[in-house]
Design a protein around this motif. Structure first.
Motif, short mmCIF file in Angstrom:
data_model
loop_
_atom_site.label_atom_id
_atom_site.label_comp_id
_atom_site.label_asym_id
_atom_site.label_seq_id
_atom_site.Cartn_x
_atom_site.Cartn_y
_atom_site.Cartn_z
N LEU A 138 0.85 -1.19 0.00
CA LEU A 138 0.00 0.00 0.00
C LEU A 138 0.89 1.24 0.00
O LEU A 138 1.78 1.36 0.84
N ASP A 139 0.65 2.12 -0.97
CA ASP A 139 1.36 3.40 -1.03
C ASP A 139 0.33 4.51 -0.84
O ASP A 139 -0.73 4.52 -1.50
N VAL A 140 0.65 5.45 0.04
CA VAL A 140 -0.31 6.50 0.40
C VAL A 140 0.39 7.85 0.46
O VAL A 140 1.53 7.95 0.95
N GLU A 141 -0.30 8.86 -0.03
CA GLU A 141 0.11 10.25 0.18
C GLU A 141 -1.05 10.98 0.84
O GLU A 141 -2.19 10.85 0.41
N TYR A 194 3.90 0.87 2.44
CA TYR A 194 3.86 -0.35 3.24
C TYR A 194 4.15 -1.56 2.36
O TYR A 194 3.69 -1.64 1.21
N SER A 195 4.85 -2.51 2.92
CA SER A 195 4.92 -3.86 2.34
C SER A 195 4.80 -4.84 3.50
O SER A 195 5.38 -4.62 4.57
N ARG A 196 4.04 -5.90 3.27
CA ARG A 196 3.71 -6.79 4.38
C ARG A 196 3.90 -8.24 3.95
O ARG A 196 3.58 -8.63 2.83
N ASN A 210 6.95 -3.73 6.72
CA ASN A 210 7.97 -2.72 6.46
C ASN A 210 7.25 -1.44 6.06
O ASN A 210 6.33 -1.47 5.23
N ALA A 211 7.65 -0.34 6.65
CA ALA A 211 7.02 0.95 6.35
C ALA A 211 8.09 1.99 6.09
O ALA A 211 8.97 2.20 6.94
N GLU A 212 8.03 2.59 4.91
CA GLU A 212 8.86 3.75 4.60
C GLU A 212 7.99 4.99 4.80
O GLU A 212 6.99 5.17 4.11
N ASN A 225 12.59 4.43 8.12
CA ASN A 225 12.15 3.09 7.75
C ASN A 225 11.87 2.30 9.01
O ASN A 225 12.64 2.35 9.98
N ILE A 226 10.77 1.57 8.98
CA ILE A 226 10.36 0.77 10.12
C ILE A 226 10.15 -0.67 9.67
O ILE A 226 9.49 -0.91 8.64
#
Length: 792
Positions: free
Chosen positions: A738-741, A753-755, A761-763, A789-790
């Motif tokens: 999921l990419d969000v702005e 997000y990538s899961r 993982n969250a940038e 980055n998380i």
């Protein structure tokens, strides 16, 4: 065509702030002899000479009911921004780039819809005012001798009734235009106006800003929102023709000839729901008639002995898939044009039209009619879609896009509920305003709505349910929602002076409800229309017990508002009210549990007799913490699983999703989008008023996916008031990416997000000065401004 931003002072106050403090030099003027109360279209002109080119030529303009302003034949704006006579908006314009050295003409078309006006139109009488900035050494003010006026007899009203629409209708008349009576070229400099009359001043001829002296019929305040976006929309396809061979040339600016002595029908599909002011250019066709019908959907053909307008048919059941046309006809409101045989005639409706389908029904006589050009002009509040949501799932993209179109088509100079009514309701507007700031970051229309609802308060202390409105309607729960809107603004924006003015209104509403809490700790003796949701199990949308007392639902709505009011009042150090509201909220919640909680079902019943149960009341039990937090997740699961409960419709699902997110079950969100998916499967391009067979095909309260994709799924919401900090707590469901702005007041928040299973993982990129917290499955990581980055 684009909105005239270059010529408009957007904040409305202009350069002459003294307009708000002194009597204007200009006078309110009207026609000298025609009725100032009946349906009428009046045309005003003023020719003047400009000796030299100047960079600023500021004017201030307003009218009752509506106006279109032209400079040297070019339309520069329309208005006024809708309000009431106690808050009569005026527009501020710099028209310097429209003027020439030498002679110029300013012209205005002023419409009074009279007894046929929409319910949203608040009026005193037909009137127009224009004043030049005091620094201009040029008297072009209304009230000066050189202004001219006539009544345009070409227009008469097509009265549209609820019976004709087979549903409640409150949006005003459509147009009947007789070209033979139209003064073509009236707004051009070369037009001969020798036979025109001099306007007269109105009975309250002077003009003043609101709050100055003893006022007048109109209390002037500056426009607070930008001018509307306008863009040409070409019609893509004719789907049915009778009487001639199919020829779509006129949809692309190429002539289509309708032969003489013909009866022709042309059915056009825009392919998507839209709103605005379609423009038609045509020539010749003397004594012909052109009927233009607009509809959101086509209706299945029925027994000809039963008219669709006789009130005996449920039209919403006859729509079927909107993309299927066979065996269907158009049914909706319409305009009628009667050409006089002239060349290059032009028609643009006096008020906005909403449609997906348009049918031209043409009857010609002794002369062929030439259709030269026909196109839509989308018109709406200029929201910019700053937020972006990329899921990789095309079906979710469709849901997002349809929701955004729903919101856009429901917002103009105010938030609208539907094209049937064109009214700004509080329940709709709360949801629409949150979507506005979440997707666009623009809170100006939200501020205007909050202010207008405060303006609507009656002597009882409650707001009206919808405003502006010339018919008073009161829905007490909507007054509570207005307070909730103020709380929303408090959480999302840092503007204490704007909020401070609403403290008296909040108090008056809470006092109205508080006086109706009896010795049991529950509300009783409620009046008016206590609408909560259109579920079929609430008669007329009213929860059980709301009218005769002891409704757990209404009691918890009040408790929720008391909690929100506490937060706002605590900020303003109003500790007495905070303590009082806190005690009352606790008392109500305790009473609801003691009197309405059913131990066997494990849920709160609608009333103390414990015979009926709804999703709504138990959702409110979660949102107010009437249920202890350690059982809220289990309660929410019952709310979702127990089909015997009265079910929330698409409107109240907004609150269902708030409860879902609150108890940590946000991952279920995508599983609950059946209502929205069903409408898309039915060929709808916007979302309707109800889940099944909606009356209105476009209803702002159903556009909540735009909010939930960002707030619930991406998990972006305020960590404290004024959005001073941010919480990012995703609920991705089955999504792996999921990419969000998101437009935060301090700048854009960007999250990727990538899961994989339970790992994420969250940038994250946030504005430099914005702090916050990232939450995931019980874990918390501080956020600092900038990029990080998380991995959890």
């Amino acid at each position: 065509m684009s909105r005239p931003e270059s010529t408009v002072t957007v904040n409305g106050s202009g350069k002459d702030i003294n307009l708000l403090k002194h009597t204007w030099k200009a006078q309110w003027v009207t026609h000298p002899s025609a009725s100032t109360l009946d349906y009428s279209v009046f045309l005003f002109r003023h020719v003047f000479t400009l000796k030299e080119k100047i960079s600023e030529f500021i004017i201030f303009v307003s009218a009752d009911n509506r106006y279109r302003l032209f400079v040297n034949g070019e339309r520069v704006c329309y208005g006024p921004s809708i309000g009431d006579t106690a808050h009569q908006r005026y527009e501020t314009l710099n028209i310097a780039d429209k003027l020439n050295v030498g002679k110029n003409v300013i012209a205005a078309e002023v419409v009074n819809f009279g007894e046929y006006r929409s319910v949203s139109q608040v009026t005193y009488q037909t009137a127009f005012i224009l004043q030049a900035d005091r620094n201009l050494n040029l008297d072009i003010n209304t009230g000066s001798a050189d202004w001219k006026v006539i009544k345009n007899h070409a227009f008469s009203p097509v009265k549209i009734t609820s019976e004709m629409m087979n549903a409640y209708y409150a949006a005003g008349p459509r147009d009947h235009v007789d070209d033979s009576k139209y003064p073509w070229g009236w707004n051009q400099l070369q037009f001969n106006d020798n036979h025109w009359l001099n306007p007269k001043s109105t009975t309250t001829e002077f003009a003043v800003g609101r709050g100055f002296l003893y006022g007048g019929a109109w209390h002037l305040v500056p426009r607070t929102i930008p001018f509307m976006e306008e863009k040409i929309e070409r019609f893509p396809e004719i789907i049915r023709v009778s009487g001639i061979e199919k020829n779509d040339g006129f949809l692309n600016g190429k002539a289509t000839i309708i032969p003489k002595n013909s009866k022709v029908k042309i059915l056009i599909d825009q392919k998507y729901h839209t709103t605005g002011y379609p423009e038609l250019t045509y020539s010749h066709g003397k004594n012909s008639e052109l009927k233009i019908t607009y509809a959101e959907a086509l209706i299945k053909d029925v027994n000809p002995d039963k008219k669709v307008s006789d009130g005996n048919l449920n039209l919403v059941d006859l729509k079927g898939n909107r993309n299927e046309f066979e065996g269907k006809s158009i049914f909706g409101y319409y305009d009628i044009i009667c050409p006089n045989g002239g060349k290059h005639r032009f028609y643009k409706p006096l008020s906005r039209r909403t449609y997906r389908f348009i049918e031209l029904e043409i009857t010609t006589k002794e002369e062929a009619l030439i259709l030269e050009d026909y196109h839509g002009v989308y018109t709406g509040y200029p929201f910019e879609e700053k937020a972006k949501v990329r899921t990789g799932d095309p079906s979710l993209t469709k849901i997002w896009d349809a929701a955004w179109r729903t919101l856009r088509n429901s917002a103009d100079e105010m938030y609208y509920d539907s094209y049937y009514e064109n009214l700004q309701y509080i329940g709709d507007t709360k949801i629409a305003s949150l979507i506005s700031i979440y997707v666009s970051g623009d809170d100006r229309l939200m501020r205007k709505a909050i202010q207008q609802f405060d303006d609507s308060r009656t002597s009882e202390g409650l707001t009206q349910s919808r405003y502006p409105s010339n018919i008073i309607q009161i829905i007490p729960p909507f007054s509570l929602i207005w307070v909730d809107m103020i709380y929303d603004y408090f959480m999302y924006r840092n503007n204490p002076e704007f909020l401070r003015q609403f403290i008296p209104g909040i108090k008056s509403i809470i006092d109205w409800f508080a006086t109706r809490v009896d010795e049991t700790g529950m509300l009783t003796n409620l009046k008016w229309w206590n609408f909560t949701d259109w579920t079929i199990d609430f008669p007329s949308g009213i929860p059980q017990g709301a009218d005769d007392g002891y409704s757990a639902n209404i009691a918890l709505q009040f408790a929720k508002t008391l909690d929100h009011a506490q937060a706002v009042f605590r900020y303003f150090n109003l500790e007495h009210e905070v303590n009082s509201y806190q005690k009352l909220s606790k008392r109500i919640k305790k009473s609801v549990l003691e009197r309405c909680f059913d131990t066997k079902k494990g849920l709160i019943a609608e009333t103390p007799d414990k015979k009926e149960f709804s999703q709504h009341t138990n959702i409110l039990g979660i949102l107010t913490d009437t249920f202890k937090q350690d059982v809220q997740s289990d309660i929410m699961k019952k709310v979702l699983e127990d089909e015997t409960l009265f079910q929330a419709t698409i409107y109240f699902k907004f609150y269902l999703f708030r409860a879902l997110q609150k108890v940590g079950l946000g991952d279920l969100y995508f599983d609950l989008l059946g209502s929205w998916k069903g409408m898309i499967d039915d060929g709808m391009t916007t979302y309707g008023e109800t889940d099944i067979n909606p009356r209105s095909e476009c209803h702002a309260w159903s556009s909540s996916p735009n909010f939930d994709f960002l707030h619930t799924v991406a998990g972006i919401y305020p960590g404290e008031h004024s959005f001073k900090s941010v919480v990012i707590e995703p609920n991705l469901g089955q999504l792996t990416k999921l990419d969000v702005e998101f437009p935060h007041p301090q700048g854009m928040i960007i999250v990727r997000y990538s899961r994989n299973d339970n790992k994420i993982n969250a940038e994250i990129s946030t504005p430099e000065d914005l702090k916050g917290e990232f939450k995931w499955q019980g874990k918390s990581i501080p956020l600092v401004g900038g990029k990080q980055n998380i991995a959890l």
